[in-house]
Design an enzyme around this catalytic site. Sequence first.
Site, PDB file in Angstrom:
ATOM      1  N   SER A  65      36.358  32.843  37.761  1.00  0.00           N
ATOM      2  CA  SER A  65      36.414  33.578  36.773  1.00  0.00           C
ATOM      3  C   SER A  65      36.070  33.129  35.424  1.00  0.00           C
ATOM      4  O   SER A  65      36.368  31.873  35.259  1.00  0.00           O
ATOM      5  CB  SER A  65      37.803  34.368  36.965  1.00  0.00           C
ATOM      6  N   TYR A  88      47.105  33.392  36.711  1.00  0.00           N
ATOM      7  CA  TYR A  88      45.811  33.708  37.295  1.00  0.00           C
ATOM      8  C   TYR A  88      44.600  32.871  36.718  1.00  0.00           C
ATOM      9  O   TYR A  88      43.921  32.173  37.709  1.00  0.00           O
ATOM     10  CB  TYR A  88      45.495  35.286  37.041  1.00  0.00           C
TER      11      TYR A  88
HETATM   12  P1  NAD Z   1      39.539  43.606  44.512  1.00  0.00           P
HETATM   13  O1  NAD Z   1      40.863  43.923  44.503  1.00  0.00           O
HETATM   14  O2  NAD Z   1      38.579  44.484  44.907  1.00  0.00           O
HETATM   15  O3  NAD Z   1      39.266  42.490  45.426  1.00  0.00           O
HETATM   16  C1  NAD Z   1      40.364  41.393  45.698  1.00  0.00           C
HETATM   17  C2  NAD Z   1      40.884  41.277  47.111  1.00  0.00           C
HETATM   18  O4  NAD Z   1      41.565  40.123  47.335  1.00  0.00           O
HETATM   19  C3  NAD Z   1      41.534  42.690  47.601  1.00  0.00           C
HETATM   20  O5  NAD Z   1      40.681  43.442  48.178  1.00  0.00           O
HETATM   21  C4  NAD Z   1      42.185  41.922  48.851  1.00  0.00           C
HETATM   22  O6  NAD Z   1      41.676  42.335  50.080  1.00  0.00           O
HETATM   23  C5  NAD Z   1      42.510  40.550  48.582  1.00  0.00           C
HETATM   24  N1  NAD Z   1      43.589  40.202  48.632  1.00  0.00           N
HETATM   25  C6  NAD Z   1      44.589  40.071  47.656  1.00  0.00           C
HETATM   26  N2  NAD Z   1      45.809  39.713  47.750  1.00  0.00           N
HETATM   27  C7  NAD Z   1      45.601  39.319  49.182  1.00  0.00           C
HETATM   28  C8  NAD Z   1      46.513  38.713  50.233  1.00  0.00           C
HETATM   29  N3  NAD Z   1      47.783  38.355  49.967  1.00  0.00           N
HETATM   30  N4  NAD Z   1      46.181  38.606  51.358  1.00  0.00           N
HETATM   31  C9  NAD Z   1      44.633  38.885  51.711  1.00  0.00           C
HETATM   32  N5  NAD Z   1      43.863  39.402  50.891  1.00  0.00           N
HETATM   33  C10 NAD Z   1      44.163  39.669  49.666  1.00  0.00           C
HETATM   34  O7  NAD Z   1      39.122  42.995  43.166  1.00  0.00           O
HETATM   35  P2  NAD Z   1      37.771  41.882  42.785  1.00  0.00           P
HETATM   36  O8  NAD Z   1      37.920  42.129  41.152  1.00  0.00           O
HETATM   37  O9  NAD Z   1      36.588  42.573  43.531  1.00  0.00           O
HETATM   38  O10 NAD Z   1      38.378  40.662  43.208  1.00  0.00           O
HETATM   39  C11 NAD Z   1      37.570  39.844  43.931  1.00  0.00           C
HETATM   40  C12 NAD Z   1      37.448  38.246  43.250  1.00  0.00           C
HETATM   41  O11 NAD Z   1      36.935  38.471  41.890  1.00  0.00           O
HETATM   42  C13 NAD Z   1      38.916  37.899  42.988  1.00  0.00           C
HETATM   43  O12 NAD Z   1      39.007  36.610  43.264  1.00  0.00           O
HETATM   44  C14 NAD Z   1      38.981  38.078  41.336  1.00  0.00           C
HETATM   45  O13 NAD Z   1      39.988  37.159  40.846  1.00  0.00           O
HETATM   46  C15 NAD Z   1      37.620  37.571  41.354  1.00  0.00           C
HETATM   47  N6  NAD Z   1      37.348  38.221  39.883  1.00  0.00           N
HETATM   48  C16 NAD Z   1      37.210  39.541  39.517  1.00  0.00           C
HETATM   49  C17 NAD Z   1      36.988  39.765  38.083  1.00  0.00           C
HETATM   50  C18 NAD Z   1      36.888  41.154  37.836  1.00  0.00           C
HETATM   51  O14 NAD Z   1      37.029  41.729  36.516  1.00  0.00           O
HETATM   52  N7  NAD Z   1      37.069  42.250  38.585  1.00  0.00           N
HETATM   53  C19 NAD Z   1      36.575  38.886  37.326  1.00  0.00           C
HETATM   54  C20 NAD Z   1      36.658  37.493  37.599  1.00  0.00           C
HETATM   55  C21 NAD Z   1      37.015  37.363  38.763  1.00  0.00           C
END
Ligand code: NAD
Length: 314
Positions: free
Chosen positions: A206, A219
Amino acid sequence: MTETHDPHQESAVAQAARKDQLVFQDPVERYPAIEPPKRQQSEPGLDADLDPPADIGEHSYRGTGRLEGRRALVTGGDSGIGAAVAVAFAREGADVAISYLPAEEEDAQHVVSLIEGCGRRAVALPGDLTDDRYTAELVPQALAALGRLDILVNNAGKQVAVESLEDLSDEQVTETFTVNIQAMVRITREAVRHMPPGSAVINTTSIQAYAPSPTLLDYASTKAAINAFTKGLAQQLAPRGIRVNAVAPGPIWTPLQPAHGQPVDALPQFGKQTPLGRAGQPTELAPAYVFLASSESSYVLGETLNVNGGMPTP
Ligand code: NAD
Ligand code: MG
């Protein structure tokens, strides 16, 4: 009135999503600058309930045969960035297994239907990454169902905003580190025992690794750890022909954000601080993962590919 959202917004995202990623287009205008309502979902959040809806590439990702015959495991593949990656991988010709929480079955089934709609095999593997037994069984289950594994995307993540350090509980710190980094280490350790030369591991880190928000201490710390893990492991596995890289998203509109990922008052402004002036949509991340998974990136190792709307990174 930020409490109610513009009814035209929904159709604006849907309208934008009719153009595929290969069409010549202005990145400022590709998607509208959304203004999400100050409304939270409970964790883990669902794509099905996202307001406004996000684009995971259902109508907008066009495959060009770059992952023909590949077999991938994507954690957090039910929604957001992971769902967009799973859809893109299938459109590029890969069979895809997705891991997700049992509470996310509705989103997962939607992604399964999109993968199968490309004529590819989809494998649904629900479970909780804080459960050691599930984490240990995930790779063997994916292998049994796919027959082989040559792409691993460690994308699952937990992000819960807390205003003050005094309110950040030990339980939350442990859970964030367990899901974001410890499970990543465990899953990768098991996967690389089986991955042939030519395989790729891609970790989702991230912008928070470099520019931590004051409300995301646990985080952001895990995301810095993911960058270090990626760059170290890439060197270790290079001689075995397994490439390890990371993708660092900026503000992307996914269920994680309104499911306590941001203070609720910050939601209407989400993503507006970027040079592009808008939040990213999940499918805008997919080409970075496709590139790092495909053999065309054969000389790219230990890299963190930033996909963040233009925010400077080290
Ligand atoms: P999202 O909520 O769609 O995806 C995160 C997923 O993590 C969930 O769908 C879930 O299936 C999984 N998860 C969380 N806790 C869990 C657990 N205990 N057991 C099994 N699975 C679990 O959100 P996203 O934003 O698409 O996140 C995906 C990745 O992107 C993450 O690593 C997040 O940190 C990273 N990210 C997101 C952003 C943003 O702005 N959305 C920015 C930087 C990084
Ligand atoms: Mg989800």
